[in-house]
Design a protein around this motif. Structure first.
Motif, PDB file in Angstrom:
ATOM      1  N   LYS A 156       8.199 -36.554 -26.713  1.00 23.32           N
ATOM      2  CA  LYS A 156       7.986 -35.206 -26.199  1.00 23.32           C
ATOM      3  C   LYS A 156       7.147 -35.145 -24.933  1.00 23.32           C
ATOM      4  N   PHE A 157       6.419 -36.238 -24.624  1.00 18.53           N
ATOM      5  CA  PHE A 157       5.472 -36.195 -23.517  1.00 18.53           C
ATOM      6  C   PHE A 157       5.653 -37.375 -22.570  1.00 18.53           C
ATOM      7  N   PHE A 158       5.351 -37.125 -21.294  1.00 21.66           N
ATOM      8  CA  PHE A 158       5.193 -38.205 -20.321  1.00 21.66           C
ATOM      9  C   PHE A 158       3.725 -38.628 -20.337  1.00 21.66           C
ATOM     10  N   PHE A 159       3.485 -39.941 -20.248  1.00 24.80           N
ATOM     11  CA  PHE A 159       2.135 -40.490 -20.259  1.00 24.80           C
ATOM     12  C   PHE A 159       1.759 -40.970 -18.860  1.00 24.80           C
ATOM     13  N   SER A 160       0.545 -40.646 -18.456  1.00 22.86           N
ATOM     14  CA  SER A 160       0.043 -41.136 -17.177  1.00 22.86           C
ATOM     15  C   SER A 160      -0.367 -42.593 -17.311  1.00 22.86           C
ATOM     16  N   THR A 161      -0.746 -43.188 -16.189  1.00 21.26           N
ATOM     17  CA  THR A 161      -1.413 -44.478 -16.239  1.00 21.26           C
ATOM     18  C   THR A 161      -2.682 -44.330 -17.071  1.00 21.26           C
ATOM     19  N   ALA A 162      -3.188 -45.417 -17.639  1.00 26.25           N
ATOM     20  CA  ALA A 162      -4.377 -45.345 -18.493  1.00 26.25           C
ATOM     21  C   ALA A 162      -5.582 -44.870 -17.673  1.00 26.25           C
ATOM     22  N   ILE A 163      -6.304 -43.876 -18.196  1.00 22.48           N
ATOM     23  CA  ILE A 163      -7.495 -43.386 -17.505  1.00 22.48           C
ATOM     24  C   ILE A 163      -8.768 -43.982 -18.099  1.00 22.48           C
ATOM     25  N   ASN A 164      -8.761 -44.308 -19.383  1.00 21.23           N
ATOM     26  CA  ASN A 164      -9.860 -44.993 -20.067  1.00 21.23           C
ATOM     27  C   ASN A 164      -9.266 -45.909 -21.120  1.00 21.23           C
ATOM     28  N   TYR A 165     -10.093 -46.706 -21.756  1.00 23.07           N
ATOM     29  CA  TYR A 165      -9.639 -47.415 -22.951  1.00 23.07           C
ATOM     30  C   TYR A 165     -10.773 -47.397 -23.974  1.00 23.07           C
ATOM     31  N   ILE A 166     -10.406 -47.542 -25.226  1.00 24.77           N
ATOM     32  CA  ILE A 166     -11.386 -47.529 -26.304  1.00 24.77           C
ATOM     33  C   ILE A 166     -11.260 -48.800 -27.142  1.00 24.77           C
ATOM     34  N   SER A 167     -12.388 -49.256 -27.626  1.00 25.95           N
ATOM     35  CA  SER A 167     -12.404 -50.344 -28.609  1.00 25.95           C
ATOM     36  C   SER A 167     -12.504 -49.699 -29.990  1.00 25.95           C
ATOM     37  N   VAL A 168     -11.430 -49.781 -30.746  1.00 29.44           N
ATOM     38  CA  VAL A 168     -11.343 -49.065 -32.020  1.00 29.44           C
ATOM     39  C   VAL A 168     -12.035 -49.852 -33.130  1.00 29.44           C
ATOM     40  N   ARG A 169     -12.859 -49.157 -33.903  1.00 30.66           N
ATOM     41  CA  ARG A 169     -13.539 -49.758 -35.042  1.00 30.66           C
ATOM     42  C   ARG A 169     -13.550 -48.787 -36.213  1.00 30.66           C
TER      43      ARG A 169
END
Length: 311
Positions: A156-169
């Protein structure tokens, strides 16, 4: 008879004079009325112009952020020449979206800077995640952020280039005595509405057979975990626990497990049904790339990393 006739003539003469005077007076009154109406109209225009100028002068030059509930009426769609753009974001995703940080958080600062590079100011409405995504899909907003990629969302959506990233815990309650990811097998994982549950590459959610409990936002998940209604929540290496506004909930009662599940990109997204949606994403990516090349993105990143270290 002559006297009577003379009286009639005099009376007619007087009547003619009165008629002329009345005509004169009427003409004067009409002239004065026109002048008065013209004055009132001119004064009204001056007042409107003055009000408009005052409004323009009082409007802040910086971009505006709203913690708002938006009415059910869809606003007019923005186009490439619109000066101010309506965007949506979610609640409580520290440090990416946070009213406790400058410019509404790290991701919000980057998105705002990108649109300024595109030549647009933004109105950013802070909403529950699920509602913000739904209303963006319904084209009430040009886009929303920050979102993790998922195959379902990409339909349903277009995604931009990554603006941030997260380390998931994972985080857990200290009273649970859980210290390792494997201890969460067959347990309950709390996720806010609108958060994806299919972004971890190695399928840890499926491998651990976690049951998903959905709640309003990140703070609600913290309460769930502390009270034992859920066994774990997902956070990032910066720990969103300091978004808690309820003084009965605090991070001293929680433990973040040390294992990074994955580094996950965050994106700005636009509904595919939005007019010229793909062109908007391309413009966003181009502007974001400009910020990256000329050092402005790096300066924003450094600013927020320093702020996070101080907290």
């Amino acid at each position: 008879m002559r006297l009577l006739n003379t009286d009639y003539r005099d009376y007619g003469h007087i009547t003619d004079m009165l008629a002329k005077e009345l005509h004169c007076i009427t003409a004067i009154l009409i002239s004065v009325s026109c002048m008065w109406l013209s004055f009132i109209s001119h004064a009204s225009e001056l007042k409107i112009q003055s009000t408009s100028k005052a409004s323009q002068q009082s409007e802040p030059l910086e971009n505006r952020t709203f913690v708002a509930s938006v009415s059910g009426t869809s606003p007019a769609l923005v186009n490439s020449t619109s000066e101010r753009i309506r965007l949506a974001t979610g609640k409580g995703y520290y440090p990416y979206v946070s009213q406790r940080l400058p410019q509404g958080g790290w991701s919000q600062a980057l998105v705002t800077g990108t649109f300024l590079e595109m030549g647009h100011k933004v109105d950013i409405h802070t909403l529950p995640w699920g509602r913000g995504q739904m209303w963006t899909e319904e084209k009430r907003f040009l886009g929303t952020f920050p979102y993790v990629y998922s195959a379902q969302r990409a339909e349903k959506f277009f995604f931009s280039t990554a603006i941030n990233y997260i380390s998931v815990r994972f985080y857990v309650a200290k009273t649970s005595n859980i210290t390792d990811v494997q201890q969460l097998k067959n347990k309950r994982l709390c996720l806010p509405f609108g958060y994806s549950d299919d972004f971890v590459d190695d399928g840890v959610i499926e491998k651990l057979n976690l049951k998903i409990n959905r709640v309003l936002d990140g703070a609600a998940c913290i309460g769930h975990v502390q009270r034992g209604w859920s066994d774990a929540g997902l956070t990032n290496s910066y720990v969103s626990l300091n978004e808690v506004s309820n003084n009965r909930l605090n991070d001293s009662e929680l433990r973040v497990l040390p294992t990074d599940l994955e580094k996950v990109d965050l994106h700005f997204i636009i509904s595919k049904s939005y007019p010229d949606a793909h062109a908007w994403i391309e413009k966003f990516n181009h502007a974001f790339n400009t910020l990256s090349k000329d050092g402005r993105k790096g300066a924003i990143d450094q600013k927020f990393m320093q702020l996070i270290d101080l907290q």
